[in-house]
Design a protein around this motif. Structure first.
Motif, PDB file in Angstrom:
ATOM      1  N   LEU A   1      -9.516  -5.235  11.313  1.00  0.00           N
ATOM      2  CA  LEU A   1      -8.537  -4.137  10.903  1.00  0.00           C
ATOM      3  C   LEU A   1      -8.176  -4.136   9.529  1.00  0.00           C
ATOM      4  CD1 LEU A   1      -6.497  -1.734  11.747  1.00  0.00           C
ATOM      5  CD2 LEU A   1      -4.916  -3.442  12.135  1.00  0.00           C
ATOM      6  N   ALA A   2      -8.309  -3.122   8.793  1.00  0.00           N
ATOM      7  CA  ALA A   2      -7.561  -2.873   7.558  1.00  0.00           C
ATOM      8  C   ALA A   2      -6.176  -2.410   7.860  1.00  0.00           C
ATOM      9  CB  ALA A   2      -8.186  -2.056   6.625  1.00  0.00           C
ATOM     10  N   PRO A   3      -5.210  -3.221   8.193  1.00  0.00           N
ATOM     11  CA  PRO A   3      -3.599  -2.779   8.591  1.00  0.00           C
ATOM     12  C   PRO A   3      -3.347  -1.649   7.460  1.00  0.00           C
ATOM     13  CG  PRO A   3      -3.660  -4.855   8.356  1.00  0.00           C
ATOM     14  CD  PRO A   3      -5.077  -4.587   7.693  1.00  0.00           C
ATOM     15  N   SER A   4      -2.340  -0.634   8.368  1.00  0.00           N
ATOM     16  CA  SER A   4      -1.604   0.534   7.614  1.00  0.00           C
ATOM     17  C   SER A   4      -0.714   0.038   6.767  1.00  0.00           C
ATOM     18  CB  SER A   4      -1.237   1.436   8.430  1.00  0.00           C
ATOM     19  OG  SER A   4      -2.230   1.963   9.282  1.00  0.00           O
ATOM     20  N   MET A   5      -0.284   0.748   5.717  1.00  0.00           N
ATOM     21  CA  MET A   5       0.719   0.180   4.692  1.00  0.00           C
ATOM     22  C   MET A   5       1.900   1.185   4.910  1.00  0.00           C
ATOM     23  SD  MET A   5      -1.726   0.434   1.248  1.00  0.00           S
ATOM     24  CE  MET A   5      -0.557  -0.185   0.062  1.00  0.00           C
ATOM     25  N   ASP A   6       1.940   2.127   5.900  1.00  0.00           N
ATOM     26  CA  ASP A   6       3.174   3.025   6.107  1.00  0.00           C
ATOM     27  C   ASP A   6       2.767   4.065   7.369  1.00  0.00           C
ATOM     28  OD1 ASP A   6       1.389   5.218   5.437  1.00  0.00           O
ATOM     29  OD2 ASP A   6       1.861   4.972   3.438  1.00  0.00           O
TER      30      ASP A   6
ATOM     31  N   SER B   1      -1.979   1.077  14.262  1.00  0.00           N
ATOM     32  CA  SER B   1      -0.572   1.806  14.165  1.00  0.00           C
ATOM     33  C   SER B   1       0.152   0.732  13.139  1.00  0.00           C
ATOM     34  CB  SER B   1      -0.120   1.463  15.639  1.00  0.00           C
ATOM     35  OG  SER B   1      -0.593   2.353  16.383  1.00  0.00           O
ATOM     36  N   PHE B   2       1.307   1.332  12.517  1.00  0.00           N
ATOM     37  CA  PHE B   2       1.954   0.754  11.735  1.00  0.00           C
ATOM     38  C   PHE B   2       3.140   0.053  12.120  1.00  0.00           C
ATOM     39  CE2 PHE B   2       5.383   0.675   8.202  1.00  0.00           C
ATOM     40  CZ  PHE B   2       4.739  -0.213   7.285  1.00  0.00           C
ATOM     41  N   ASN B   3       3.268  -1.219  11.821  1.00  0.00           N
ATOM     42  CA  ASN B   3       4.509  -2.289  12.210  1.00  0.00           C
ATOM     43  C   ASN B   3       5.023  -2.688  10.932  1.00  0.00           C
ATOM     44  OD1 ASN B   3       6.861  -3.440  13.194  1.00  0.00           O
ATOM     45  ND2 ASN B   3       5.541  -4.263  15.238  1.00  0.00           N
ATOM     46  N   ILE B   4       5.723  -2.604  10.238  1.00  0.00           N
ATOM     47  CA  ILE B   4       6.452  -3.379   8.860  1.00  0.00           C
ATOM     48  C   ILE B   4       6.476  -4.936   9.299  1.00  0.00           C
ATOM     49  CG2 ILE B   4       8.732  -2.759   8.752  1.00  0.00           C
ATOM     50  CD1 ILE B   4       6.051  -3.449   5.818  1.00  0.00           C
ATOM     51  N   ASN B   5       7.004  -5.340  10.512  1.00  0.00           N
ATOM     52  CA  ASN B   5       7.490  -6.486  11.129  1.00  0.00           C
ATOM     53  C   ASN B   5       5.934  -7.484  11.163  1.00  0.00           C
ATOM     54  OD1 ASN B   5      10.031  -6.181  11.212  1.00  0.00           O
ATOM     55  ND2 ASN B   5       9.783  -4.768  12.968  1.00  0.00           N
ATOM     56  N   CYS B   6       4.964  -6.828  11.342  1.00  0.00           N
ATOM     57  CA  CYS B   6       3.854  -7.570  11.373  1.00  0.00           C
ATOM     58  C   CYS B   6       2.907  -8.125  10.176  1.00  0.00           C
ATOM     59  CB  CYS B   6       2.587  -6.517  12.032  1.00  0.00           C
ATOM     60  SG  CYS B   6       3.003  -6.092  13.691  1.00  0.00           S
TER      61      CYS B   6
END
Length: 383
Positions: A182-187, A224-229
């Motif tokens: 995964l290339a995680p989301s930024m927002d 799916s974005f989660n800034i806590n991750c």
């Protein structure tokens, strides 16, 4: 020399002498002590229970890569793979192409971020906190160690290393997700920026190499974005970040084959970064990687009769520590007519009657290592 090919050809000559799904700091520490002078091993902090958290640095190049493993204490495949990688670099350090990688890259590894969870074989740390959901609050000392390391090192890439459950398939076909990325989301909008696209391109480079070894068995994790991750947080700090998830290879519950494939993907990634070849890859090829799907159980008995009704029974292995090793206990997860998912192992009972060893009816959540099929014993555990 393509160092990824050399890795595969010589793997068993440098594979670290650690095995099994359980790996604690007690087993890791001697492996770190054996590393040669070219590796810089440093204590970078302590866990809540005051166990050392150490890093290993190798290389001297301007491109900096931060990789961390066992953020979840029961996810050990990538830790063993990192030890294999370090042994590989030690054995082949005089080869020109390896020297090029180590001259252009500095790799900083945290092989075990959660030693308290590792000792207990739990996902969470000893305070029952999932460190991968503590990126903003930084409640736990282990999370603060990683953040301090990130700030001090200022990496150009981050590798977030994990295991995933056997339930995941790669897309809708009958292919287990032996590795997922995964290339995680930024927002929340999942915006495509140059930073995130660079992470995607590097994943494409790894996937292309892996398709020659495990065609159809590479998945793409949900973004799916989660800034806590942690991965989402670091990506949002404009550092290309990649999530690695080691999954199930057929018949490989100890994940020894997955370990080799994971470490191979790391070698591919490092050479792609050193050569900058990943920049030539297409982002569309990232989205062509099939998404992970929850499409597998460990064992499915098809067409069995329970309480006079013909059903499929799905079992999932529950992992527990027993005598310092992980034991796999089959647990009934669901019983329903014609389950539309796959089993890593499947048996067609052809209308056979199933009961437990006491000749009682099976129920969901029962843990049963051996069942009766038409009054004959059948071991679920050893299928």
């Amino acid at each position: 020399m393509n160092i990824a090919d050399s890795f595969l050809q010589n793997y068993h000559s440098f594979k670290a002498d650690v095995s099994g799904r359980f790996l604690s700091y007690k087993e890791l520490s001697p492996q770190l002590k054996k590393l040669g002078a070219e590796f810089r091993v440093t204590e970078i902090g302590r866990s809540f229970l005051n166990v050392p958290i150490e890093s290993v640095k190798i290389g001297s190049g301007p491109v900096k890569i931060l990789a961390w493993s066992q953020m979840h204490g029961n996810e050990t495949t990538t830790t063993k793979g990192l030890l294999d990688l370090l042994n590989f670099f030690s054995q082949f350090k005089d080869e020109k192409e390896v020297q090029q990688v180590l001259n252009d890259i500095t790799l900083l590894i945290i092989p075990m971020l959660n030693p308290d969870g590792a000792a207990r074989y739990t996902r969470e740390n000893v305070n029952k906190t999932d460190l991968n959901r503590d990126a903003c609050d930084l409640h736990e000392p282990e999370s603060r160690v990683l953040r301090t390391c990130f700030k001090n090192f200022q990496p150009d890439f981050c590798f977030n290393l994990h295991d995933q459950r056997t339930i995941f398939g790669a897309g809708k076909e009958r292919n287990p997700a032996s590795l997922s990325f995964l290339a995680p989301s930024m927002d929340e909008e999942r915006t495509l920026t140059e930073v995130r696209e660079n992470a995607m391109k590097l994943i494409v480079a790894m996937n292309k190499a892996l398709q020659g070894l495990i065609p159809g068995q590479v998945g793409r994790f949900d973004d799916s974005f989660n800034i806590n991750c942690t991965g989402d947080y670091f990506q949002a700090q404009h550092v290309p970040t990649i999530l690695f998830e080691c999954g199930h290879f057929p018949g490989d519950y100890q994940r020894e084959k997955t370990r080799e494939l994971f470490t191979y993907s790391l070698v591919v990634a490092l050479q792609a970064i050193q050569s900058k070849q990943y920049l030539k890859e297409a982002v569309d090829d990232y989205f062509a990687i099939p998404e992970n799907s929850k499409s597998f159980y460990d064992v499915i008995l098809r067409n069995v009769v329970v309480k006079g009704q013909e059903l499929d029974i799905a079992f999932q292995f529950k992992e527990i520590i027993r005598a310092g090793e992980i034991d796999f206990l089959p647990q009934v997860q669901t019983m329903a007519p014609r389950l539309s998912v796959f089993g890593h192992q499947e048996i067609d009972a052809k209308g056979g009657v199933v009961k437990n060893l006491d000749k009682e009816e099976l129920s969901e959540n029962d843990i049963v290592e051996v069942i009766l099929l038409n009054n004959e014993k059948l071991s679920i555990k050893t299928l």
